[in-house]
Write an enzyme that holds these catalytic residues in place. Structure first.
Site, PDB file in Angstrom:
ATOM      1  N   GLU A  44      39.772  85.510   8.379  1.00 30.50           N
ATOM      2  CA  GLU A  44      39.004  84.770   9.384  1.00 30.50           C
ATOM      3  C   GLU A  44      37.669  85.447   9.689  1.00 30.50           C
ATOM      4  O   GLU A  44      36.664  84.788   9.897  1.00 30.50           O
ATOM      5  CB  GLU A  44      39.816  84.573  10.665  1.00 30.50           C
ATOM      6  CG  GLU A  44      40.934  83.567  10.537  1.00 30.50           C
ATOM      7  CD  GLU A  44      40.433  82.157  10.183  1.00 30.50           C
ATOM      8  OE1 GLU A  44      39.258  81.830  10.481  1.00 30.50           O
ATOM      9  OE2 GLU A  44      41.212  81.384   9.594  1.00 30.50           O
ATOM     10  N   TYR A 127      36.725  81.320  18.621  1.00 30.73           N
ATOM     11  CA  TYR A 127      37.261  80.615  17.460  1.00 30.73           C
ATOM     12  C   TYR A 127      38.267  81.496  16.696  1.00 30.73           C
ATOM     13  O   TYR A 127      39.373  81.065  16.366  1.00 30.73           O
ATOM     14  CB  TYR A 127      36.119  80.175  16.510  1.00 30.73           C
ATOM     15  CG  TYR A 127      36.683  79.809  15.169  1.00 30.73           C
ATOM     16  CD1 TYR A 127      37.298  78.574  14.991  1.00 30.73           C
ATOM     17  CD2 TYR A 127      36.704  80.721  14.112  1.00 30.73           C
ATOM     18  CE1 TYR A 127      37.905  78.238  13.785  1.00 30.73           C
ATOM     19  CE2 TYR A 127      37.302  80.408  12.913  1.00 30.73           C
ATOM     20  CZ  TYR A 127      37.894  79.165  12.755  1.00 30.73           C
ATOM     21  OH  TYR A 127      38.505  78.852  11.574  1.00 30.73           O
ATOM     22  N   ASP A 145      36.293  74.799  14.090  1.00 32.35           N
ATOM     23  CA  ASP A 145      35.146  75.288  13.328  1.00 32.35           C
ATOM     24  C   ASP A 145      34.318  74.072  12.895  1.00 32.35           C
ATOM     25  O   ASP A 145      34.561  72.948  13.339  1.00 32.35           O
ATOM     26  CB  ASP A 145      35.600  76.135  12.137  1.00 32.35           C
ATOM     27  CG  ASP A 145      36.369  75.315  11.097  1.00 32.35           C
ATOM     28  OD1 ASP A 145      36.595  74.103  11.330  1.00 32.35           O
ATOM     29  OD2 ASP A 145      36.725  75.870  10.047  1.00 32.35           O
TER      30      ASP A 145
END
Ligand code: SF4
Length: 361
Positions: A44, A127, A145
């Site tokens: 990520e 996020y 996203d």
């Protein structure tokens, strides 16, 4: 705007589609298994800046070299920065290394499982915290996203432009997020956006949500999401100093810890400002005494928020060179330092335009 508050059954349709169409990615666990939080976090952070295709090789190299969180925490920062080269934004690599150290020292080498706990870690924003909580720990979290924003804008035919529409899209995405299998759901949304609901040519015929999609029904899918006109990037200017010692070594300097390219090695340069510095002003900032000569041409590089134009001064430092702030590195060993791309361009420019050092210099 007439927006239905939710799409009943959409999450179940998406999960059923995911079970048959999920992408096989190196950081994903097999169906039904839990992924390693370390791999989820690493992927990520890398994916914040680039595509799945580009991250694939970096991810494999990282876990090959540092298979566990404690391995990464023990690594030298410069090694991590070197492996990160080409992924951009070195501050993220620095935070990655710092975060690994904190998790090992203060959390028993385990990741917090909640969004709140994850957000307290360096380099982990809203996020990323939501993505890790959902994917690694199957917690209900709203993961939004660019891919998800696009899918949601189309599902609800949101015609307000981004970035202003972000919070409305987040609320709509939150309304869609199920309690059951939230980790798979988050990855299903990502996969749908990446493979079916693509930016230019959404394949609505293959989409499990076509019956729920307002933009598809209205024939405006390709036009969404709308984006506000971009402000043009400004240009900043500076002068870099290619200082060469009699033995051929070149001067590198470490940038300040905070700010752009924080802590990275650089060819010493002036500050980067809105006006090109005059040669005389620039030379006042030279890192070492030398006979400086301006090389032809300029080095250009574009960062996210501005264009950079650097003039390059080359100078052969005489025998009586005073100690400089930095390290002298043989040209053939410059590759061992994690130089940012803009500085690699300065190196290439300097090598192609400057005369080699001689014993008489
Ligand atoms: Fe995207 Fe088309 Fe699916 Fe709507 S129906 S979510 S526009 S692919």
């Amino acid at each position: 705007m007439n927006r239905p508050a939710s799409r009943p059954g959409a999450a179940e349709k998406l999960l059923a589609w995911y079970d048959g169409h999920r992408r096989d990615l190196p950081w994903r666990a097999p169906p039904g298994a839990r992924p390693d939080p370390y791999g989820v976090w690493l992927s990520e952070i890398m994916l914040q800046q680039t595509t799945v295709a580009a991250v694939d090789g970096y991810f494999r190299r990282f876990v090959d070299r540092w298979p566990t969180l404690p391995d990464l925490a023990r690594a030298e920062l410069d090694e991590v920065l070197r492996e990160w080269q080409g992924l951009g934004y070195y501050a993220r690599a620095r935070n990655l290394h710092k975060c690994a150290g904190i998790l090992v020292a203060d959390h028993g080498s385990r990741f917090p499982e909640t969004e709140k706990g994850l957000r307290a870690l360096p380099g982990v924003g809203a996020y990323t915290a939501a993505a890790i909580a959902a994917i690694a720990f199957d917690r209900r979290a709203t993961v939004v996203d660019g891919n998800v924003e696009r899918v949601v804008a189309r599902l609800f035919a949101v015609e307000d432009p981004l970035p202003g529409a972000k919070s409305a899209l987040y609320r709509l995405a939150d309304g869609l997020t199920p309690d059951r299998r939230p980790g798979d759901y988050a990855q299903a949304m990502m996969d749908l956006g990446a493979t079916v609901c693509t930016p230019r040519s959404p394949d609505c015929g293959a989409c499990p949500l076509s019956g729920d999609c307002a933009a598809s029904r209205a024939g405006i899918a390709e036009t969404l999401p709308l984006r506000a006109a971009r402000v043009p990037r400004p240009t900043r200017y500076g002068t870099a100093f290619w200082a060469v010692r009699p033995d051929g070594a070149v001067l590198l300097r470490r940038r300040a810890e905070s700010g752009l390219l924080g802590g990275m090695m650089e060819i010493p340069s002036t500050d980067w400002t809105g006006e090109p510095p005059r040669d005389g002003e620039a030379l006042d900032r030279a890192p070492v005494e030398a006979e400086w000569q301006r090389l032809p041409g300029r080095v250009r590089h574009t960062f996210t928020h501005f264009h950079l134009e650097l003039a390059v001064m080359a100078g052969h430092v005489g025998e009586g060179w005073r100690e400089a702030d930095g390290v002298w590195v043989p040209v053939e060993r410059l590759g061992e330092h994690a130089l940012p791309t803009a500085m690699k361009k300065v190196v290439r420019h300097s090598l192609s335009h400057s005369a080699p050092a001689t014993d008489e210099d």
